[in-house]
Motif scaffolding. Structure first.
Motif, PDB file in Angstrom:
ATOM      1  N   ALA A   1       0.845  -1.198   0.000  1.00  0.00           N
ATOM      2  CA  ALA A   1       0.000   0.000   0.000  1.00  0.00           C
ATOM      3  C   ALA A   1       0.879   1.246   0.000  1.00  0.00           C
ATOM      4  N   PHE A   2       0.476   2.240  -0.766  1.00  0.00           N
ATOM      5  CA  PHE A   2       1.284   3.449  -0.903  1.00  0.00           C
ATOM      6  C   PHE A   2       0.373   4.669  -0.959  1.00  0.00           C
ATOM      7  N   GLU A   3       0.993   5.854  -0.881  1.00  0.00           N
ATOM      8  CA  GLU A   3       0.267   7.119  -0.861  1.00  0.00           C
ATOM      9  C   GLU A   3       0.060   7.621  -2.279  1.00  0.00           C
ATOM     10  N   GLY A   4      -1.109   8.223  -2.528  1.00  0.00           N
ATOM     11  CA  GLY A   4      -1.371   8.849  -3.822  1.00  0.00           C
ATOM     12  C   GLY A   4      -1.962   7.902  -4.841  1.00  0.00           C
ATOM     13  N   GLY A   5      -2.704   8.431  -5.798  1.00  0.00           N
ATOM     14  CA  GLY A   5      -3.253   7.642  -6.889  1.00  0.00           C
ATOM     15  C   GLY A   5      -4.082   6.466  -6.418  1.00  0.00           C
ATOM     16  N   GLU A   6      -3.706   5.269  -6.880  1.00  0.00           N
ATOM     17  CA  GLU A   6      -4.427   4.065  -6.488  1.00  0.00           C
ATOM     18  C   GLU A   6      -4.321   3.803  -4.997  1.00  0.00           C
ATOM     19  N   GLY A   7      -3.257   4.287  -4.392  1.00  0.00           N
ATOM     20  CA  GLY A   7      -3.105   4.135  -2.949  1.00  0.00           C
ATOM     21  C   GLY A   7      -4.211   4.861  -2.190  1.00  0.00           C
ATOM     22  N   ASP A   8      -4.543   6.075  -2.638  1.00  0.00           N
ATOM     23  CA  ASP A   8      -5.627   6.820  -2.008  1.00  0.00           C
ATOM     24  C   ASP A   8      -6.953   6.083  -2.172  1.00  0.00           C
ATOM     25  N   ALA A   9      -7.124   5.445  -3.322  1.00  0.00           N
ATOM     26  CA  ALA A   9      -8.347   4.672  -3.551  1.00  0.00           C
ATOM     27  C   ALA A   9      -8.422   3.495  -2.585  1.00  0.00           C
ATOM     28  N   ARG A  10      -7.284   2.887  -2.303  1.00  0.00           N
ATOM     29  CA  ARG A  10      -7.275   1.770  -1.351  1.00  0.00           C
ATOM     30  C   ARG A  10      -7.615   2.230   0.049  1.00  0.00           C
ATOM     31  N   VAL A  11      -7.169   3.417   0.416  1.00  0.00           N
ATOM     32  CA  VAL A  11      -7.516   3.976   1.723  1.00  0.00           C
ATOM     33  C   VAL A  11      -9.027   4.160   1.810  1.00  0.00           C
ATOM     34  N   ALA A  12      -9.604   4.738   0.753  1.00  0.00           N
ATOM     35  CA  ALA A  12     -11.050   4.947   0.741  1.00  0.00           C
ATOM     36  C   ALA A  12     -11.794   3.618   0.846  1.00  0.00           C
ATOM     37  N   GLU A  13     -11.314   2.612   0.142  1.00  0.00           N
ATOM     38  CA  GLU A  13     -11.954   1.298   0.190  1.00  0.00           C
ATOM     39  C   GLU A  13     -11.873   0.693   1.583  1.00  0.00           C
ATOM     40  N   ALA A  14     -10.707   0.819   2.221  1.00  0.00           N
ATOM     41  CA  ALA A  14     -10.533   0.251   3.559  1.00  0.00           C
ATOM     42  C   ALA A  14     -11.441   0.940   4.568  1.00  0.00           C
TER      43      ALA A  14
END
Length: 253
Positions: free
Chosen positions: A71-84
């Motif tokens: 997991a990383f910051e920005g782009g798809e990473g931000d989407a993963r945060v939202a999903e979690a």
């Protein structure tokens, strides 16, 4: 009931005259048990928050994301945060938790029972300057020690999200290992502050005292330079029996 206590905290720190938050700034949380927390929804006003603005979340999906090295910051990473965050909701029809639910999950699984995040005008005037380290340089007056303890923590600026959640967890662990307990207060550079308490009422006391500390420090800087209490005085105040009585009296209110 903990939800009522949390709303009372949100309403108190949201009062415009206090200048602690405006609009939808800030958030509050409380641990329900080892698996769940209540946290304010994103976009909700603190002063006008209702029960519908408190979201019951499970810690597991949030902590799993923080622990995922992919997991990383920005782009798809931000989407993963939202999903979690959305997946963490016990009620999938509930509102979306704030992105700073990551910070709340970290704090509440580190040993705290409640947390309050605000953006005080007083504190940010210093946190947005090169004088920010002075906020943790020492104690200026006795009541500061009674409410905030002998030490607070300053965390460098990182955008809210995955990176800040990970940094907060690391900094809290280092602080606890060094001092034997969590800090009562975390200053976030160029951002705001986090009050960490045994319950929402303590979080309010911590927030109020931190606001006073920032105001007094700003006044001291305007007058010349701050004069911090010697370590020997700080330790004596922290260990005095009458101050323990005062702490107990404050907690009983």
């Amino acid at each position: 009931m903990i939800a009522d206590e949390l709303l009372a905290l949100a309403h108190a720190v949201g009062e415009p005259r206090r200048e602690l938050v405006i609009l939808a700034e800030g958030n509050v949380s409380a641990r329900l048990d080892d698996e769940r927390m209540l946290v304010k929804a994103t976009g909700s006003s603190m002063v006008a928050a209702t029960r519908d603005d408190l979201v019951e979340c499970r810690f597991a999906p949030i902590l799993e994301l923080l622990d995922d090295p992919r997991a990383f910051e920005g782009g798809e990473g931000d989407a993963r945060v939202a999903e979690a965050l959305l997946a963490s909701r016990v009620d999938q029809a509930a509102k979306r938790p704030s992105v700073e639910a990551l910070l709340h999950a970290v704090v509440l699984t580190s040993g705290a029972a409640a947390a309050c995040h605000t953006h005080p005008v007083s504190a940010n005037g210093i946190l947005c300057s090169d004088r920010a380290p002075l906020l943790t340089a020492g104690a200026l007056f006795p009541d500061q020690i009674v409410v905030l303890g002998t030490r607070t923590l300053l965390v460098p600026y990182v955008d809210p999200g995955l990176g800040l959640g990970r940094l907060m967890r690391h900094e809290l662990r280092v602080f606890a290992d060094r001092h034997g307990a969590l800090p009562k207060l975390v200053w976030l550079q160029n951002h705001g502050m986090f009050a960490i308490g045994a319950d929402p009422a303590e979080c309010l006391r911590i927030t109020e005292m931190a606001d006073k500390v920032a105001r007094i420090l700003a006044g001291a800087l305007a007058a010349g330079a701050p004069t911090f209490l010697p370590d020997s005085v700080v330790d004596r105040i922290d260990g005095r029996e009458d101050e323990d009585v005062r702490r107990a009296a404050l907690a009983a209110r």
